[in-house]
Design a protein around this motif. Structure first.
Motif, PDB file in Angstrom:
ATOM      1  N   MET A 164       0.838  -1.200   0.000  1.00  0.00           N
ATOM      2  CA  MET A 164       0.000   0.000   0.000  1.00  0.00           C
ATOM      3  C   MET A 164       0.874   1.252   0.000  1.00  0.00           C
ATOM      4  N   LEU A 165       1.939   1.259   0.795  1.00  0.00           N
ATOM      5  CA  LEU A 165       2.832   2.421   0.810  1.00  0.00           C
ATOM      6  C   LEU A 165       3.544   2.591  -0.536  1.00  0.00           C
ATOM      7  N   ALA A 166       3.928   1.469  -1.136  1.00  0.00           N
ATOM      8  CA  ALA A 166       4.592   1.566  -2.445  1.00  0.00           C
ATOM      9  C   ALA A 166       3.647   2.109  -3.506  1.00  0.00           C
ATOM     10  N   CYS A 167       2.400   1.668  -3.467  1.00  0.00           N
ATOM     11  CA  CYS A 167       1.406   2.193  -4.415  1.00  0.00           C
ATOM     12  C   CYS A 167       1.127   3.669  -4.153  1.00  0.00           C
ATOM     13  N   LEU A 168       1.174   4.072  -2.883  1.00  0.00           N
ATOM     14  CA  LEU A 168       1.019   5.498  -2.583  1.00  0.00           C
ATOM     15  C   LEU A 168       2.179   6.300  -3.165  1.00  0.00           C
ATOM     16  N   ALA A 169       3.392   5.785  -3.041  1.00  0.00           N
ATOM     17  CA  ALA A 169       4.547   6.463  -3.644  1.00  0.00           C
ATOM     18  C   ALA A 169       4.427   6.500  -5.166  1.00  0.00           C
ATOM     19  N   PHE A 170       3.931   5.392  -5.723  1.00  0.00           N
ATOM     20  CA  PHE A 170       3.722   5.343  -7.167  1.00  0.00           C
ATOM     21  C   PHE A 170       2.670   6.361  -7.593  1.00  0.00           C
ATOM     22  N   PHE A 171       1.642   6.554  -6.767  1.00  0.00           N
ATOM     23  CA  PHE A 171       0.576   7.507  -7.079  1.00  0.00           C
ATOM     24  C   PHE A 171       1.096   8.950  -6.996  1.00  0.00           C
ATOM     25  N   PRO A 237      -0.020  -4.100 -14.065  1.00  0.00           N
ATOM     26  CA  PRO A 237      -0.451  -2.713 -13.843  1.00  0.00           C
ATOM     27  C   PRO A 237      -1.968  -2.597 -13.676  1.00  0.00           C
ATOM     28  N   LYS A 238      -2.363  -1.635 -12.890  1.00  0.00           N
ATOM     29  CA  LYS A 238      -3.761  -1.330 -12.595  1.00  0.00           C
ATOM     30  C   LYS A 238      -4.437  -2.428 -11.758  1.00  0.00           C
ATOM     31  N   TRP A 239      -3.639  -3.318 -11.136  1.00  0.00           N
ATOM     32  CA  TRP A 239      -4.203  -4.362 -10.290  1.00  0.00           C
ATOM     33  C   TRP A 239      -3.911  -4.112  -8.809  1.00  0.00           C
ATOM     34  N   GLY A 240      -3.273  -3.041  -8.498  1.00  0.00           N
ATOM     35  CA  GLY A 240      -3.001  -2.693  -7.109  1.00  0.00           C
ATOM     36  C   GLY A 240      -1.867  -3.468  -6.484  1.00  0.00           C
ATOM     37  N   ASN A 241      -0.904  -3.968  -7.268  1.00  0.00           N
ATOM     38  CA  ASN A 241       0.217  -4.742  -6.751  1.00  0.00           C
ATOM     39  C   ASN A 241       1.537  -4.146  -7.238  1.00  0.00           C
ATOM     40  N   SER A 242       2.463  -4.030  -6.312  1.00  0.00           N
ATOM     41  CA  SER A 242       3.795  -3.514  -6.653  1.00  0.00           C
ATOM     42  C   SER A 242       4.703  -4.679  -7.018  1.00  0.00           C
ATOM     43  N   GLY A 243       4.389  -5.349  -8.138  1.00  0.00           N
ATOM     44  CA  GLY A 243       5.183  -6.471  -8.586  1.00  0.00           C
ATOM     45  C   GLY A 243       6.321  -6.054  -9.500  1.00  0.00           C
ATOM     46  N   TRP A 244       6.866  -7.053 -10.167  1.00  0.00           N
ATOM     47  CA  TRP A 244       8.050  -6.804 -10.983  1.00  0.00           C
ATOM     48  C   TRP A 244       7.711  -5.935 -12.193  1.00  0.00           C
ATOM     49  N   ILE A 245       6.599  -6.168 -12.845  1.00  0.00           N
ATOM     50  CA  ILE A 245       6.262  -5.377 -14.025  1.00  0.00           C
ATOM     51  C   ILE A 245       6.037  -3.922 -13.654  1.00  0.00           C
ATOM     52  N   SER A 246       5.262  -3.676 -12.598  1.00  0.00           N
ATOM     53  CA  SER A 246       5.001  -2.291 -12.182  1.00  0.00           C
ATOM     54  C   SER A 246       6.283  -1.607 -11.724  1.00  0.00           C
ATOM     55  N   ALA A 247       7.164  -2.342 -11.063  1.00  0.00           N
ATOM     56  CA  ALA A 247       8.414  -1.752 -10.591  1.00  0.00           C
ATOM     57  C   ALA A 247       9.326  -1.356 -11.746  1.00  0.00           C
ATOM     58  N   PHE A 248       9.451  -2.222 -12.755  1.00  0.00           N
ATOM     59  CA  PHE A 248      10.300  -1.905 -13.886  1.00  0.00           C
ATOM     60  C   PHE A 248       9.688  -0.814 -14.764  1.00  0.00           C
ATOM     61  N   THR A 249       8.373  -0.631 -14.666  1.00  0.00           N
ATOM     62  CA  THR A 249       7.728   0.423 -15.440  1.00  0.00           C
ATOM     63  C   THR A 249       8.077   1.802 -14.903  1.00  0.00           C
ATOM     64  N   ILE A 250       8.174   1.973 -13.596  1.00  0.00           N
ATOM     65  CA  ILE A 250       8.406   3.269 -12.982  1.00  0.00           C
ATOM     66  C   ILE A 250       9.877   3.544 -12.715  1.00  0.00           C
ATOM     67  N   ILE A 251      10.725   2.512 -12.730  1.00  0.00           N
ATOM     68  CA  ILE A 251      12.109   2.728 -12.328  1.00  0.00           C
ATOM     69  C   ILE A 251      12.862   3.604 -13.325  1.00  0.00           C
ATOM     70  N   GLY A 252      12.399   3.657 -14.568  1.00  0.00           N
ATOM     71  CA  GLY A 252      13.082   4.504 -15.546  1.00  0.00           C
ATOM     72  C   GLY A 252      12.858   5.972 -15.306  1.00  0.00           C
ATOM     73  N   THR A 253      11.704   6.367 -14.781  1.00  0.00           N
ATOM     74  CA  THR A 253      11.377   7.772 -14.537  1.00  0.00           C
ATOM     75  C   THR A 253      11.621   8.195 -13.098  1.00  0.00           C
ATOM     76  N   ASN A 254      11.482   7.277 -12.152  1.00  0.00           N
ATOM     77  CA  ASN A 254      11.676   7.621 -10.736  1.00  0.00           C
ATOM     78  C   ASN A 254      12.322   6.417 -10.059  1.00  0.00           C
ATOM     79  N   LYS A 255      13.622   6.534  -9.867  1.00  0.00           N
ATOM     80  CA  LYS A 255      14.369   5.400  -9.325  1.00  0.00           C
ATOM     81  C   LYS A 255      13.994   5.127  -7.862  1.00  0.00           C
ATOM     82  N   GLY A 258      10.756   3.340  -7.890  1.00  0.00           N
ATOM     83  CA  GLY A 258      11.015   2.037  -8.470  1.00  0.00           C
ATOM     84  C   GLY A 258      11.741   1.114  -7.512  1.00  0.00           C
ATOM     85  N   GLY A 259      12.695   1.656  -6.721  1.00  0.00           N
ATOM     86  CA  GLY A 259      13.401   0.828  -5.746  1.00  0.00           C
ATOM     87  C   GLY A 259      12.467   0.316  -4.657  1.00  0.00           C
ATOM     88  N   ILE A 260      11.541   1.175  -4.207  1.00  0.00           N
ATOM     89  CA  ILE A 260      10.573   0.738  -3.186  1.00  0.00           C
ATOM     90  C   ILE A 260       9.688  -0.366  -3.736  1.00  0.00           C
TER      91      ILE A 260
END
Length: 329
Positions: A164-171, A237-255, A258-260
Motif C-alpha cells: 500500500m505504501l509503495a502504491c502510494l509512492a507510485f501515485f 499494472p492497474k491491479w493494485g500490486n507492486s510487482g516486478w512489471i510495475s516496478a520496472f515500469t516506474i524505475i526509468g522515470t523515478n528510481k 522504483g526501488g521501493i
C-alpha cells in the motif's frame, strides 16, 4: 275405793285412740320437728369431721371458647406479595448469574478456554476472538510447520501494508496510478483477515484435531492463495500490486519509487516461494495421517447436520413447505 274414783260418765280409755301407748310415746319424745331441723349444725360431730373425703375432680374440663387465630385477608395478601417479591428477586439473581456464565463461555470459545488472540490489552473495547497455543494444542511433530504457516500469514500482512505504501509512492509520482493505490488498500483490508480465517485457522484446526475436512478446506483455499501470491509477484499494472512489471515500469522515470516497488516485489516473491514449500510439507503430513476424502465427506455431513443454524434453517424450510402444501390444497 279406786273403783269409785273413776268417772262413770267418761268413755272407756280403750276407745280413745290417742291413749294408745305408741302414740303417746311418739308425741312425748324429744325429737325436733322437721321445720326446726338444721342440716348444717354449727359444730358438726367429730365423727363426721374426721371421715369427710374431698369430692373427686370432674372427669372433663368445661368447654372454653378460644379467640380465633386466623389471619385477616389483608395480612394473607401481604405475606403472599412478600413471597412473590422474594421469588422474583431470586429468579433475577439466577438469571444474572446464568448470563454472566454464558458470557464467560462465549469469551472462552468452543475450546472452553479464554481467548488469547489477538493479544489485546484488557482495557481495549474489542476482546480476543480465538484461542491459540501451539505447545498445548498442536502435536510436537506438527508444531514447526504450523508455526511457519503462522509466520507466513504475518509476513503476508506486512507485505500488503508495504505494498500500500509503495502504491502510494507510485501515485505521487504518476497521477494515473490512483487505481493501484485504491486497490492496494482494498487488498490489505480484505486479504489480511480473510487469509487468517480461510487458510491459517483451518490448518491449525487440522493439526489440532486431525480433521480431514479441515485439511481439504486448507488445500483448496491455500492453493488459491498461492495463485494470488504469484499474481502479486508479477505485478500487473492497474491491479493494485507492486510487482516486478510495475516496478520496472516506474524505475526509468523515478528510481526511488522504483526501488521501493522492487523491494515489495521481492517480498511477494518470498511469499509465493514459501507458500509453495509449505503446501508440499502439509500435503506430505496429511498423507501420513491416514486422512482421506471419504473421511472428509463424513465429517462435513456430521458437522452440517449437527449445526444448530442448519437445523433451524431446515426446520423453517420444512414448515414453509408444509404451509404451502396445505394452502395449495
Amino acid at each position: 275405793m279406786s273403783g269409785f274414783d273413776s268417772n262413770p260418765f267418761a268413755e272407756p280409755a280403750i276407745d280413745n285412740p290417742f291413749n294408745d301407748p305408741s302414740v303417746t310415746q311418739a308425741t312425748s319424745s324429744k325429737v325436733e320437728p322437721v321445720d326446726q331441723f338444721n342440716p348444717f349444725p354449727a359444730h358438726p360431730p367429730d365423727s363426721l369431721a374426721t371421715h369427710t373425703t374431698p369430692a373427686p375432680p370432674p372427669p372433663y374440663q368445661p368447654a372454653v371458647l378460644q379467640p380465633s387465630s386466623e389471619p385477616s385477608p389483608q395480612a394473607t395478601a401481604a405475606v403472599a406479595q412478600a413471597n412473590l417479591l422474594r421469588q422474583q428477586e431470586e429468579l433475577e439473581r439466577k438469571a444474572a448469574e446464568l448470563d454472566r456464565r454464558e458470557q464467560e463461555i462465549q469469551s472462552r470459545g468452543p475450546t472452553g478456554k479464554e481467548n488469547n488472540w489477538p493479544p489485546l490489552p484488557k482495557s481495549f473495547p474489542i476482546k480476543p476472538c480465538f484461542y491459540q497455543d501451539f505447545s498445548e494444542e498442536i502435536p510436537p511433530e506438527y508444531q514447526r510447520v504450523c508455526k511457519m504457516i503462522y509466520y507466513l500469514w504475518m509476513f503476508n500482512c506486512v507485505t500488503l501494508f508495504l505494498n500500500m505504501l509503495a502504491c502510494l509512492a507510485f501515485f505521487t509520482a504518476e497521477s494515473t496510478a490512483g487505481v493501484d493505490f485504491g486497490l492496494s488498500i482494498l487488498w490489505l483490508i480484505l486479504f489480511a483477515p480473510c487469509s487468517f480465517l480461510c487458510w491459517y485457522r483451518p490448518v491449525y484446526k487440522a493439526f489440532r484435531t486431525d480433521s480431514s475436512f479441515s485439511f481439504f478446506f486448507f488445500f483448496f483455499v491455500f492453493f488459491c492463495q498461492v495463485v494470488i501470491f504469484i499474481i502479486q509477484t508479477v505485478g500487473i499494472p492497474k491491479w493494485g500490486n507492486s510487482g516486478w512489471i510495475s516496478a520496472f515500469t516506474i524505475i526509468g522515470t523515478n528510481k526511488a519509487v522504483g526501488g521501493i516497488m522492487i523491494m515489495v516485489a521481492i517480498l511477494f516473491t518470498i511469499c509465493a516461494v514459501l507458500s509453495i514449500i509449505l503446501l508440499k510439507m502439509v500435503h506430505s503430513m496429511y498423507r501420513r495421517t491416514g486422512a482421506s476424502f471419504h473421511k472428509a465427506q463424513q465429517e462435513f455431513s456430521q458437522g452440517v447436520f449437527t449445526n444448530k443454524t442448519f437445523q433451524t434453517a431446515a426446520a423453517g424450510a420444512a414448515s414453509s413447505a408444509a404451509q404451502g402444501a396445505f394452502q395449495g390444497n
